[in-house]
Design a protein around this motif. Structure first.
Motif, mmCIF file in Angstrom:
data_model
loop_
_atom_site.group_PDB
_atom_site.id
_atom_site.type_symbol
_atom_site.label_atom_id
_atom_site.label_comp_id
_atom_site.label_asym_id
_atom_site.label_seq_id
_atom_site.Cartn_x
_atom_site.Cartn_y
_atom_site.Cartn_z
ATOM 1 N N LEU A 14 0.784 -1.243 -0.098
ATOM 2 C CA LEU A 14 -0.097 -0.075 0.007
ATOM 3 C C LEU A 14 0.913 1.155 -0.187
ATOM 4 C CD1 LEU A 14 -2.648 1.181 0.263
ATOM 5 C CD2 LEU A 14 -2.359 1.159 2.747
ATOM 6 N N LEU A 15 1.978 1.278 0.947
ATOM 7 C CA LEU A 15 2.769 2.250 0.771
ATOM 8 C C LEU A 15 3.459 2.840 -0.502
ATOM 9 C CD1 LEU A 15 4.279 4.488 2.422
ATOM 10 C CD2 LEU A 15 6.014 2.812 3.282
ATOM 11 N N PHE A 16 4.094 1.669 -1.032
ATOM 12 C CA PHE A 16 4.679 1.787 -2.222
ATOM 13 C C PHE A 16 4.049 2.114 -3.403
ATOM 14 C CE2 PHE A 16 8.171 -0.633 -0.168
ATOM 15 C CZ PHE A 16 9.039 0.169 -0.705
ATOM 16 N N ILE A 21 2.094 6.495 -7.118
ATOM 17 C CA ILE A 21 1.020 7.399 -7.357
ATOM 18 C C ILE A 21 1.286 8.907 -7.383
ATOM 19 C CG2 ILE A 21 -1.524 8.280 -6.934
ATOM 20 C CD1 ILE A 21 -2.279 5.378 -6.373
ATOM 21 N N PHE A 22 1.865 9.286 -6.199
ATOM 22 C CA PHE A 22 2.406 10.598 -6.030
ATOM 23 C C PHE A 22 3.476 11.024 -6.946
ATOM 24 C CE2 PHE A 22 0.107 10.533 -1.991
ATOM 25 C CZ PHE A 22 -0.547 11.827 -2.079
ATOM 26 N N VAL A 23 4.352 10.012 -7.290
ATOM 27 C CA VAL A 23 5.403 10.353 -8.047
ATOM 28 C C VAL A 23 5.047 10.604 -9.682
ATOM 29 C CG1 VAL A 23 7.525 9.378 -9.252
ATOM 30 C CG2 VAL A 23 7.257 9.110 -6.918
ATOM 31 N N ILE A 24 4.110 9.902 -10.154
ATOM 32 C CA ILE A 24 3.455 10.087 -11.317
ATOM 33 C C ILE A 24 2.822 11.414 -11.287
ATOM 34 C CG2 ILE A 24 1.629 9.173 -12.836
ATOM 35 C CD1 ILE A 24 2.226 6.543 -12.157
ATOM 36 N N ARG A 32 -2.466 14.812 -14.184
ATOM 37 C CA ARG A 32 -3.375 15.535 -13.059
ATOM 38 C C ARG A 32 -4.555 16.157 -13.600
ATOM 39 N NH1 ARG A 32 1.997 17.426 -11.565
ATOM 40 N NH2 ARG A 32 1.637 19.440 -12.714
ATOM 41 N N LYS A 33 -4.486 16.391 -15.087
ATOM 42 C CA LYS A 33 -5.909 17.114 -15.720
ATOM 43 C C LYS A 33 -6.696 15.834 -15.789
ATOM 44 C CE LYS A 33 -3.027 20.808 -17.866
ATOM 45 N NZ LYS A 33 -2.847 21.340 -18.924
ATOM 46 N N GLU A 34 -6.324 14.789 -16.335
ATOM 47 C CA GLU A 34 -7.213 13.775 -16.774
ATOM 48 C C GLU A 34 -7.932 12.937 -15.700
ATOM 49 O OE1 GLU A 34 -4.964 11.098 -19.286
ATOM 50 O OE2 GLU A 34 -4.623 12.769 -20.654
ATOM 51 N N ILE A 35 -7.157 12.851 -14.575
ATOM 52 C CA ILE A 35 -7.733 11.836 -13.419
ATOM 53 C C ILE A 35 -7.509 12.481 -12.039
ATOM 54 C CG2 ILE A 35 -7.454 9.330 -12.304
ATOM 55 C CD1 ILE A 35 -6.534 8.640 -14.881
#
Length: 208
Positions: A14-16, A21-24, A32-35
């Motif tokens: 879960l952590l990784f 997700i935050f790195v992407i 960020r605009k799409e999802i």
């Protein structure tokens, strides 16, 4: 895999996943605009919670073990490192099960449960067959006996073993294949029929 390892590995996953997700989102403005990030995190947490709920209520098998075969049989013998299993087959259209559910039993004869369990190399585990009989007078399953044996991993076709009992009562039976932690690998269901006018049909002998 015991409960502690399951919980720790789940939390690390879960952590990784969250970090990934935050790195992407940090390096990809178009994402960020799409999802919306909240939607993705919501899906991740729902999946994580679902897996843990299934594990808690024993709805998923105890990884990395897996039940390859589970058969109720009239005889099991070990010959030349092979398990020779004699059992009744079901109708041809029942392709998802090896054995017939209605077991013709003569009092005094043994009823065998044969199982083969996949286990990775170098794993050792105590496995038990829990024999249960359905008492229709109280509408509950009654545990009759636990019979255990050890397994050692590394065989592609699964580690083989069997247990047996005799003088079984007529009615519905199930044998749960469980670990020492009482996690269920699978269940072998069958019905004992005691009738001197009936005889086992469609008997086959198969090597495992």
């Amino acid at each position: 895999m015991n409960t502690n390892i399951f919980i720790i590995s789940g939390l690390l996953s879960l952590l990784f996943t969250i970090l990934f997700i935050f790195v992407i989102y940090r390096v990809s403005p178009s994402t960020r605009k799409e999802i919306h990030i909240g939607r993705i995190l919501g899906i991740v947490f729902i999946m994580y919670a679902s897996i843990n709920i299934f594990y808690y209520f024993r709805l998923i098998p105890p990884v990395p073990l897996a039940l390859a075969n589970g058969i109720v049989a009239h005889n099991v013998e070990v010959k030349n490192h092979n398990y020779v299993v004699t059992y009744e087959t079901d109708e041809s259209y029942v392709f998802w099960r090896e054995h017939r559910l209605k077991f013709i039993h003569n009092p005094g004869e043994n009823v065998y449960i044969f199982t083969s369990i996949f286990a990775p190399t170098d794993i050792e585990k105590l496995i038990s067959h829990r024999w249960n009989w359905y008492d229709d007078t109280i509408n509950e399953w009654q545990v009759i006996e636990d019979i255990g044996y050890d397994i050692t991993g590394g065989r592609d076709a699964g580690y083989r073993g069997y247990t047996f009992k005799n003088n079984l009562k007529q009615g519905l039976w199930k044998v749960e294949v469980i670990t020492k932690e009482e996690l269920i690998l699978g269940v072998v269901d069958f019905e004992i029929i005691i009738n001197p006018t009936l005889h086992p049909r469609g008997l086959v002998v198969k090597n495992f």
